[in-house]
Each structure stands twice: as C-alpha cells, then as structure tokens.
Design a protein around this motif. Structure first.
Motif, PDB file in Angstrom:
ATOM      1  N   GLY A   1       0.826  -1.208   0.000  1.00 10.90           N
ATOM      2  CA  GLY A   1       0.000   0.000   0.000  1.00 10.90           C
ATOM      3  C   GLY A   1       0.855   1.250   0.000  1.00 10.90           C
ATOM      4  N   ALA A   2       0.648   2.100   0.979  1.00 11.16           N
ATOM      5  CA  ALA A   2       1.408   3.346   1.050  1.00 11.16           C
ATOM      6  C   ALA A   2       2.769   3.181   1.715  1.00 11.16           C
TER       7      ALA A   2
ATOM      8  N   LEU B   1       6.572   5.277   5.375  1.00 17.32           N
ATOM      9  CA  LEU B   1       5.383   5.776   4.693  1.00 17.32           C
ATOM     10  C   LEU B   1       5.816   6.628   3.500  1.00 17.32           C
ATOM     11  N   ASP B   2       5.381   6.253   2.310  1.00 17.22           N
ATOM     12  CA  ASP B   2       5.836   6.880   1.074  1.00 17.22           C
ATOM     13  C   ASP B   2       5.105   8.207   0.858  1.00 17.22           C
TER      14      ASP B   2
ATOM     15  N   ASN C   1       3.259   6.648  -7.807  1.00 17.00           N
ATOM     16  CA  ASN C   1       2.521   5.546  -7.212  1.00 17.00           C
ATOM     17  C   ASN C   1       1.227   6.052  -6.591  1.00 17.00           C
ATOM     18  N   ILE C   2       0.171   6.098  -7.367  1.00 16.50           N
ATOM     19  CA  ILE C   2      -1.053   6.716  -6.871  1.00 16.50           C
ATOM     20  C   ILE C   2      -1.973   5.743  -6.136  1.00 16.50           C
ATOM     21  N   PHE C   3      -1.886   4.442  -6.436  1.00 18.00           N
ATOM     22  CA  PHE C   3      -2.790   3.478  -5.814  1.00 18.00           C
ATOM     23  C   PHE C   3      -2.078   2.467  -4.920  1.00 18.00           C
TER      24      PHE C   3
ATOM     25  N   PRO D   1       0.450   8.577  -1.862  1.00 15.89           N
ATOM     26  CA  PRO D   1      -0.485   7.750  -2.631  1.00 15.89           C
ATOM     27  C   PRO D   1      -1.908   7.970  -2.141  1.00 15.89           C
ATOM     28  N   TYR D   2      -2.867   7.730  -3.023  1.00 19.39           N
ATOM     29  CA  TYR D   2      -4.268   7.968  -2.676  1.00 19.39           C
ATOM     30  C   TYR D   2      -4.819   6.931  -1.704  1.00 19.39           C
ATOM     31  N   VAL D   3      -4.047   5.906  -1.396  1.00 18.48           N
ATOM     32  CA  VAL D   3      -4.521   4.869  -0.481  1.00 18.48           C
ATOM     33  C   VAL D   3      -4.144   5.164   0.974  1.00 18.48           C
ATOM     34  N   VAL D   4      -3.547   6.331   1.244  1.00 21.14           N
ATOM     35  CA  VAL D   4      -3.224   6.660   2.632  1.00 21.14           C
ATOM     36  C   VAL D   4      -4.507   6.824   3.450  1.00 21.14           C
ATOM     37  N   SER D   5      -4.371   6.597   4.728  1.00 21.92           N
ATOM     38  CA  SER D   5      -5.472   6.850   5.658  1.00 21.92           C
ATOM     39  C   SER D   5      -5.244   8.196   6.339  1.00 21.92           C
ATOM     40  N   THR D   6      -6.244   8.657   7.075  1.00 26.67           N
ATOM     41  CA  THR D   6      -6.041   9.891   7.840  1.00 26.67           C
ATOM     42  C   THR D   6      -4.970   9.682   8.911  1.00 26.67           C
TER      43      THR D   6
END
Length: 459
Positions: free
Chosen positions: A48-49, A60-61, A69-71, A435-440
């Motif tokens: 993931g991220a 954490l990228d 790496n967007i996803f 990346p767009y898969v990060v969480s808050t």
C-alpha cells in the motif's frame, strides 16, 4: 559459487545490499559522495502506502515514489493485470503492428481527457512525452509552411524533464545551468506563482497580471513561437509553486488569438493529483497537446502519452513522398504490459470513488498543516488537491531563504527516515504528495514527522 540473484533468505540486510549497490550503481539526481554519510535504503517490498527495507523497517511513502505511485505499492488489481498480460504478449514492434491494450488505452484516454484531444502518441516517460510534444508542435508549423516558428515560451521556475529538449524549456537552474551550452533558449514568461504575488494581491490577480505580461511577449514573439508550455496549476519540481486556474483559461485565449499551440504538461499533476482527473479541467480548457506519464500506470511501469487534436494529426497525414510523417520512435513505444496496467489504472478511477476520497484526505491534510502557518520559519503553506507544500525560510518577514549550501531540507529527509517516513524536500520546500490509499492516520504520521523534522532543520 555465488548466484547473481540471491533469494530472499540469502539477503543479509540493508548494509550488505547497500554495499553491493555502491560498488556499481550510479543513482539519479544524486551526488554519490553523499552516501558516505547518508544511508542508502534498500527496499525489498511495498504494501500500500508503505515501503519495507531489507532490515524490516517500514517507511510511509509521502512522495508517491517520485509522484508515480497513486494506488499503493503491490496494488493487487494492477499486479493481476500485469500478470495476465505477461502471459499473452510482453512486447511487439509498434510500427505497422498494434495490439488491444494500446488501442483500448487510447480510446479510454480520449474519453476521459478534455474534449478535442483525439489522437494518442505513446512514449516511454515524461521527458520523452515533452520531447514528442515539442517536436510535433514545431513539425506541425513546418508542415503548414510556417518554418519560421522555431521557439517556445515557458514559465520562469518551470521544469519539464531532463532530456535536452525538455530541459531546454525548463528554468530550474539546478538542472539547467550545467547543460546550458547544449540547450535551446526559450522565451521565459513570468510565472503566475501566487507565492510571488504583491502584498495583498490574490492568486487570481497575480494570474491576470501575468497574463498581461504574457500578452506583451506574444505580441513580440508569436511569429516565431511554436507553443507555450506550462504545468497546469502546480509547477512541481520548481518548488511546488501554485497558480490560479484563471491563468490557464487566459492562456488558452491568448494561444488562440496569437496562433500558437498550448502544451499542457500534466505528467505530475494529472490523474487526480490536483482534485480533478486532469488539472486543465479546473479551468475548463483543452490544450493542443497534453503530456501524461507518472500516474498513468499507477507507478507500475514506464509509459507516457501525448494527446493532440485532429487538426495537428491532419497536418502530418499525406502521401509518403510528401515527407510530412512524424518520424519519432522509441523501441518500447506502446508496450503492451504498460498499456494494460494503464488501462487498469483508469478502471480504478472509473470503479472507485477516488476523487471523492481524495477530497476528504486533502481536507484532513490541510487541517493538520494549518498550524505551520504561524511558524517563525515558514513563509507559506500552500495546497492544491493532494499536493501540499511548506516553504521554509531563514526570515519569515522578508522571506529570505536559507542558503542552499546549508541543505536544511536534507535534515527533514533524514529525520523522516529515522521516523518511518519518506519525505524528500525540494530544496527548502517540504512537500506532501502521498499515494491515494493513505489513511487519515497515515497523514497524521507524515505531518507529525515533518513538523518535528522542520524543527530539527531550522534549529
């Protein structure tokens, strides 16, 4: 006898891999001498991220591995698409031959990009895409009997790549200065960068003023100008400089009025990064050329595309002996593996609420960064969608920058590595492009680490 590709249990860890690397590998955008004191980080997998090194440490990228790496790393949908295509066709010459992934990808790109972009030319990377657009624009005018058009207008602070043509229309001294004797000389128009506005001037007012200055340059130079090339909304490698969408709509009008092309370099800002699928959408404009790469394959494989209009295509369409063909090629043009993964990338945008989720993440990032606006060494906190930047300065009142030789941003980078975050500032600009898969929670971690790193950097 040692095998050249040891399996995982034989990998001793970071130190062993780094030592092997430094014996032979020359890394990009790097003074290799730095690695006498700065750690080389061998990554063995991604989740993931997150990136995981050979010692099991996680990072954490925060920069999407150079904005590609967007996803997320090892994304299962992209991996499955790649594996499926690899069993069918890995590559084929793209002159005189074609294949379904390239055809379908072109159809989908034409569908999702601004109206009027009807033709797709593939290349390997962002710099190559810019080369294609520059050559195609010049060649269009030549085919139209306008061979006097040989120059390009670019923005101050712009960056479009590091091959000689792309570097020719770039204005970041760090990259350009050394190679200046080899480069074309662009006409530089003042950037609409809102950070450079006069006191009390709004971003829209900065854009309007800069458009008037661009008009004056076109009045002098349009007869010799092929195109104006810009990075819509965000000049990324130039320090994440941001401008108002009004500049793009005004630029479109000026290009039409003065009969020059508009090249939109959306290599870094396309595919949802600015809040819309493409940055040009926020000004409701369609360029004559749109350059795409980076997020096009979700960070999986190298691929770029240049989209252009039917009118441009028609200027090259003639009998062979007319000598009007666009004879530009790359061995891996239209690579089936890359095209198939790009199709899956676009399918994710179609199937999942990516842009809606990004708006929530971007709002959270803005909230977390807001306290830095009052920091005595922060001159600006700016954001466009999923791109945010913090401008570090020696003196907030005068906006005096730190000397580049002090490498304050490097201190933030090193602090990040020590605390499970990949943050790679641009000089003294600390930026976030996850990346767009990060969480808050991931965003909280990035900002917390960055704030501590900034305190370390300005101490």
């Amino acid at each position: 006898m040692d095998t050249p590709f040891p399996d995982a249990p034989a990998i001793a860890g970071n130190a062993a891999l780094a030592a092997r690397d430094l014996r032979h590998v020359w890394h990009p955008c790097t003074q290799m001498h730095d690695h006498e004191s700065i750690p080389m980080v061998p990554i063995v997998r991604g989740e993931g991220a997150w990136l995981i090194d050979a010692d099991g440490r996680r990072y954490l990228d925060g920069v999407s591995s150079w904005w590609t790496n967007i996803f997320g790393h090892a994304n299962p949908r992209l991996a499955a698409a790649l594996a499926d295509q690899a069993q069918r066709l890995e590559h084929v010459i793209f002159a005189g031959f074609t294949h379904e992934p390239a055809i379908a990808l072109a159809e989908e790109l034409v569908r999702v990009t601004p109206p009027g972009l009807e033709r797709v030319f593939y290349a390997d990377n962002g710099s190559a895409a810019v080369e294609v657009a520059l050559k195609m624009s010049f060649h269009y005018w030549l085919n139209r009997g306008r061979g006097e058009k040989t120059r390009f207008i670019a923005l101050t602070g712009s960056y479009h790549g590091e091959t000689l043509g792309a570097l020719s229309v770039s204005d970041v001294a760090l990259y350009r200065k050394t190679y200046a004797p080899l480069l074309l000389t662009p006409i530089l128009a003042p950037s609409p960068d809102a950070y450079e506005g006069e006191p009390g001037e709004t971003p829209a007012q900065v854009a309007a003023r800069r458009l008037e200055e661009l008009r004056a340059q076109l009045e002098r130079h349009a007869h010799e100008t092929c195109a104006v090339i810009v990075e819509p909304l965000v000049q990324c490698a130039g320090g994440m400089r941001m401008h108002h969408p009004d500049y793009l709509s005004g630029l479109r009008r000026l290009c039409d009025e003065f009969d020059v092309h508009f090249i939109a370099d959306e290599i870094a800002v396309g595919f949802g990064r600015t809040g819309t699928l493409f940055a040009c959408e926020q000004a409701s404009v369609a360029p004559d050329f749109m350059c795409l790469s980076k997020g096009l394959t979700g960070g999986t494989l190298p691929l770029s595309a240049v989209l252009t209009t039917e009118a441009v295509y028609a200027a090259f369409y003639a009998e062979y002996n007319a000598g009007k063909a666009f004879l530009h090629s790359h061995s891996y043009t239209g690579n089936p593996l890359a095209c198939r993964v790009a199709l899956e990338t676009l399918a994710i945008f179609r199937d999942e609420p990516v842009l809606e989720r990004n708006r929530v993440l971007a709002a959270h990032l803005a909230q977390r960064l807001a306290p830095l606006r009052d920091h005595p060494h922060v001159a600006d906190v700016r954001q466009t969608g999923m791109i945010a930047a913090v401008e570090l300065v020696a003196d907030k009142r005068t906006r005096t920058p730190w000397p580049a030789t002090e490498r304050r941003g490097m201190r933030v980078y090193l602090h990040g590595l020590e605390h499970r975050a990949l943050l790679r500032p641009l000089g003294n600009v600390v930026y976030f492009m996850p990346p767009y898969v990060v969480s808050t929670d991931d965003i909280d971690h990035l900002v917390t680490v960055a704030i501590a790193g900034i305190e370390r950097a300005v101490a």
